[in-house]
Design an enzyme around this catalytic site. Structure first.
Site, PDB file in Angstrom:
ATOM      1  N   TYR A 178       0.847  -1.205   0.000  1.00 53.48           N
ATOM      2  CA  TYR A 178       0.000   0.000   0.000  1.00 53.48           C
ATOM      3  C   TYR A 178       0.888   1.263   0.000  1.00 53.48           C
ATOM      4  O   TYR A 178       0.671   2.181  -0.782  1.00 53.48           O
ATOM      5  CB  TYR A 178      -0.960   0.012   1.200  1.00 53.48           C
ATOM      6  N   ARG A 225       1.952   8.469  13.046  1.00 50.92           N
ATOM      7  CA  ARG A 225       1.539   9.697  13.732  1.00 50.92           C
ATOM      8  C   ARG A 225       0.028   9.908  13.685  1.00 50.92           C
ATOM      9  O   ARG A 225      -0.580  10.370  14.652  1.00 50.92           O
ATOM     10  CB  ARG A 225       2.256  10.884  13.071  1.00 50.92           C
ATOM     11  N   PHE A 295      15.589  19.242  -1.013  1.00 52.13           N
ATOM     12  CA  PHE A 295      14.224  18.800  -1.287  1.00 52.13           C
ATOM     13  C   PHE A 295      13.996  17.376  -0.780  1.00 52.13           C
ATOM     14  O   PHE A 295      12.954  17.074  -0.199  1.00 52.13           O
ATOM     15  CB  PHE A 295      13.961  18.891  -2.799  1.00 52.13           C
TER      16      PHE A 295
HETATM   17  C1  D61 Z   1      12.066  12.693  -2.064  1.00 54.87           C
HETATM   18  C2  D61 Z   1      11.330  13.831  -1.762  1.00 54.87           C
HETATM   19  C3  D61 Z   1       9.991  13.733  -1.533  1.00 54.87           C
HETATM   20  C4  D61 Z   1       9.342  12.502  -1.567  1.00 54.87           C
HETATM   21  C5  D61 Z   1      10.094  11.365  -1.866  1.00 54.87           C
HETATM   22  C6  D61 Z   1      11.462  11.482  -2.104  1.00 54.87           C
HETATM   23  C7  D61 Z   1       9.453  10.139  -1.920  1.00 54.87           C
HETATM   24  C8  D61 Z   1       8.123  10.048  -1.696  1.00 54.87           C
HETATM   25  C9  D61 Z   1       7.375  11.164  -1.402  1.00 54.87           C
HETATM   26  C10 D61 Z   1       7.966  12.399  -1.340  1.00 54.87           C
HETATM   27  C11 D61 Z   1       5.912  11.018  -1.170  1.00 54.87           C
HETATM   28  C12 D61 Z   1       5.627  11.009   0.300  1.00 54.87           C
HETATM   29  C13 D61 Z   1       4.191  11.010   0.642  1.00 54.87           C
HETATM   30  C14 D61 Z   1       4.066  11.232   2.131  1.00 54.87           C
HETATM   31  C15 D61 Z   1       2.850  11.998   2.485  1.00 54.87           C
HETATM   32  N1  D61 Z   1       1.691  11.202   2.233  1.00 54.87           N
HETATM   33  C16 D61 Z   1       0.615  11.666   1.585  1.00 54.87           C
HETATM   34  O1  D61 Z   1       0.566  12.783   1.141  1.00 54.87           O
HETATM   35  C17 D61 Z   1      -0.514  10.666   1.415  1.00 54.87           C
HETATM   36  O2  D61 Z   1      -0.974  10.628   0.090  1.00 54.87           O
HETATM   37  C18 D61 Z   1      -0.181   9.835  -0.762  1.00 54.87           C
HETATM   38  C19 D61 Z   1      -0.691   9.927  -2.195  1.00 54.87           C
HETATM   39  C20 D61 Z   1      -0.418  11.278  -2.827  1.00 54.87           C
HETATM   40  C21 D61 Z   1       1.047  11.582  -2.877  1.00 54.87           C
HETATM   41  C22 D61 Z   1       1.221  12.981  -3.255  1.00 54.87           C
HETATM   42  C23 D61 Z   1       2.644  13.488  -3.214  1.00 54.87           C
HETATM   43  C24 D61 Z   1       3.247  13.792  -2.011  1.00 54.87           C
HETATM   44  C25 D61 Z   1       4.499  14.368  -1.974  1.00 54.87           C
HETATM   45  C26 D61 Z   1       5.155  14.684  -3.156  1.00 54.87           C
HETATM   46  C27 D61 Z   1       4.543  14.378  -4.379  1.00 54.87           C
HETATM   47  C28 D61 Z   1       3.280  13.776  -4.400  1.00 54.87           C
HETATM   48  C29 D61 Z   1       5.183  14.734  -5.560  1.00 54.87           C
HETATM   49  C30 D61 Z   1       6.388  15.366  -5.546  1.00 54.87           C
HETATM   50  C31 D61 Z   1       6.998  15.672  -4.330  1.00 54.87           C
HETATM   51  C32 D61 Z   1       6.392  15.313  -3.152  1.00 54.87           C
HETATM   52  C33 D61 Z   1      -1.634  10.983   2.395  1.00 54.87           C
HETATM   53  O3  D61 Z   1      -2.164  12.228   2.193  1.00 54.87           O
HETATM   54  C34 D61 Z   1      -2.840  12.747   3.284  1.00 54.87           C
HETATM   55  C35 D61 Z   1      -3.394  14.067   2.842  1.00 54.87           C
HETATM   56  O4  D61 Z   1      -4.337  14.046   2.053  1.00 54.87           O
HETATM   57  O5  D61 Z   1      -2.838  15.092   3.254  1.00 54.87           O
HETATM   58  C36 D61 Z   1      -2.672   9.889   2.304  1.00 54.87           C
HETATM   59  O6  D61 Z   1      -3.751  10.072   1.772  1.00 54.87           O
HETATM   60  O7  D61 Z   1      -2.321   8.818   2.829  1.00 54.87           O
HETATM   61 MG    MG Z   2      -4.855   8.851   0.322  1.00 55.46          MG
END
Ligand code: D61
Ligand code: MG
Length: 432
Positions: A178, A225, A295
């Site tokens: 997931y 968290r 970043f």
């Molecule tokens: C380097 C830098 C940033 C990184 C990385 C490596 C690897 C992975 C990620 C960022 C993604 C980390 C996601 C952690 C936060 N989780 C969420 O926002 C959940 O949603 C996940 C699906 C959408 C992902 C969107 C995303 C997030 C960060 C990014 C990105 C895309 C694109 C570029 C850079 C960063 C979480 O959301 C809760 C909410 O609605 O706030 C959920 O639904 O579980």
């Molecule tokens: Mg989600």
């Protein structure tokens, strides 16, 4: 603002960091020409929809910033559909599976999100994101479409899985899968975007395991968290394989009488997240570009600081646990190179070691997971201990007396003004 200072009143070096961040940081922000209306709107959406990533994305170098901003907005749009419990599965499944195709549909918008969906406006004006997506280089577009396709299908598989809907995530393998769909794929896509931009080596795009770990570490930290918040919305992301060792139902963990079990369960799931750290450090050690390094590193150090705060902390089950803004700012200012970042990881894994206790069933495994961070540093940065990071040195301590009095004056001024402040979020809101 004054409250961030107050929170840090017993941490003078955080006061120094807060002041440095607020008054001495070079102004970031690349001005977008006023005629580029859709691009301006995209950056407004970035600032409205992301607390954690808006500032780090905006500080990226020119060759990559727009692509990553659009990548973020596309996936945030997709996630808004995934999270929306008011959309029936019959409708949701095809929306998720086909979302990548809508990126080529000029003018496409979606106004059927529930009224309480925090990012519904992004989908209401999604045509703006599509327009900017179509202006990106073809190679960037292809990566974004590929990742959106894989994530949408992964989300759809979970959304229609009956057992998942009833019990939540089942096994640890399931937990990793997931998290791979919703966050690991983001890491994999980012590595491809970095390589294509030419700012990082082409090989980085092939390090999919390391890229995946970057995402898993962040997503798992959020899931740990957000236990209470998710449960109150009937979302269950803690894997049954972990909580069933301690309780018959995930919700029991927060009940009176289960305190010891709750703390031990928390250790088990934190241990699960700690396993990703060596991969994350190895990934960060490969990054060459300064803006990409910050970043990538800033969210990671926020995550380890959060885990150290959550470990053995019963408040996870009663309220929202967050790191202080002063601590956040201190970390952001430090995230300049791999030595600093490895030191931060070592600092927080040492905090965990200190809180660890021999009655915890995971005592040994936790000390081993933390030991691996020390080992990683010795193997990969053998000169780390002779390398002296910018310290909280004597001059700083000396300055603190002065700063604290400035602070007092500042407070007097702002406490009076606070009620006049704009009601929105503060500009810095990392990992809130
Ligand atoms: C380097 C830098 C940033 C990184 C990385 C490596 C690897 C992975 C990620 C960022 C993604 C980390 C996601 C952690 C936060 N989780 C969420 O926002 C959940 O949603 C996940 C699906 C959408 C992902 C969107 C995303 C997030 C960060 C990014 C990105 C895309 C694109 C570029 C850079 C960063 C979480 O959301 C809760 C909410 O609605 O706030 C959920 O639904 O579980
Ligand atoms: Mg989600």
């Amino acid at each position: 603002m004054a409250s961030s200072f107050l929170q840090s009143i017993f941490h003078p070096n955080e006061i120094v960091a807060l002041i440095q961040y607020k008054f001495f940081r070079p102004p970031p922000i690349h001005v977008i020409p006023p005629e580029q209306k859709t691009k301006i709107r995209c950056y407004e959406f970035l600032n409205e929809t992301s607390r954690s990533f808006a500032s780090v994305i905006q500080e990226l170098d020119d060759g990559i910033r727009d692509a990553i901003c659009i990548f973020y907005l596309v996936l945030r749009g997709l996630d808004t559909i995934e999270d929306d419990m008011s959309i029936l599965i019959e409708k949701k499944e095809p929306l998720l599976r086909n979302f990548h195709k809508t990126l080529y549909k000029k003018g496409w918008t979606f106004d059927e999100s529930g009224p309480n969906e925090k990012d519904r406006q992004l989908l209401v004006e999604f045509n703006v994101v599509i327009e900017e997506f179509l202006r990106l280089e073809r190679q960037f577009q292809d990566v974004i479409v590929d990742i959106t396709n894989k994530m949408g299908n992964g989300m759809a598989d979970y959304a229609k899985d009956a057992a998942h809907n009833k019990y939540g995530v089942m096994t640890n393998k399931d937990f990793d899968l997931y998290c791979h769909y919703v966050a690991g794929l983001v890491g994999i896509g980012l590595s491809s975007l970095f390589s294509i931009s030419g700012l990082e080596k082409p090989e980085l795009a092939n390090d999919t395991e390391l890229s995946n770990s970057m995402g898993l570490f962040l997503q798992k930290t959020n899931i740990i968290r957000d236990y209470l918040d998710d449960l109150s919305g009937n979302r269950r992301f803690w894997p049954k394989e972990i909580w069933s060792i301690y309780v018959a139902d995930l919700a029991d963990l927060k009940k009176p009488g289960y305190e010891t079990k709750a703390i031990n369960c928390l250790s088990t799931i934190i241990l699960n997240a700690l396993q990703h750290i060596p991969d994350c450090l190895t990934y960060l050690n490969k990054i060459q570009n300064r803006s990409i390094f910050s970043f990538c590193a800033i969210p990671q150090v926020m995550a380890i600081a959060t885990l150290a705060l959550l470990f053995k902390n019963y408040n996870v089950y009663t309220s929202v646990v967050k790191i202080r803004k002063g601590e956040t700012v201190k970390l952001i200012l430090k995230c300049t190179d791999i030595y600093e970042v490895a030191n931060i990881f070592r600092y927080y894994t040492r905090v965990i070691i200190q809180k660890n206790d021999s009655k915890d069933p995971n005592f040994m495994k936790i000390s081993m997971a933390c030991g691996k961070v020390e080992q990683w540093c010795q193997t990969n940065l053998p000169d780390i201990d002779s390398y002296s990071p910018q310290q909280d040195n004597d001059i700083m301590i000396f300055l603190i007396g002065f700063i604290l009095s400035a602070f007092a004056a500042y407070l007097l001024h702002y406490v009076n003004q606070e009620h006049l402040d704009y009601q929105g979020r503060e500009s810095l809101d990392v990992f809130d």
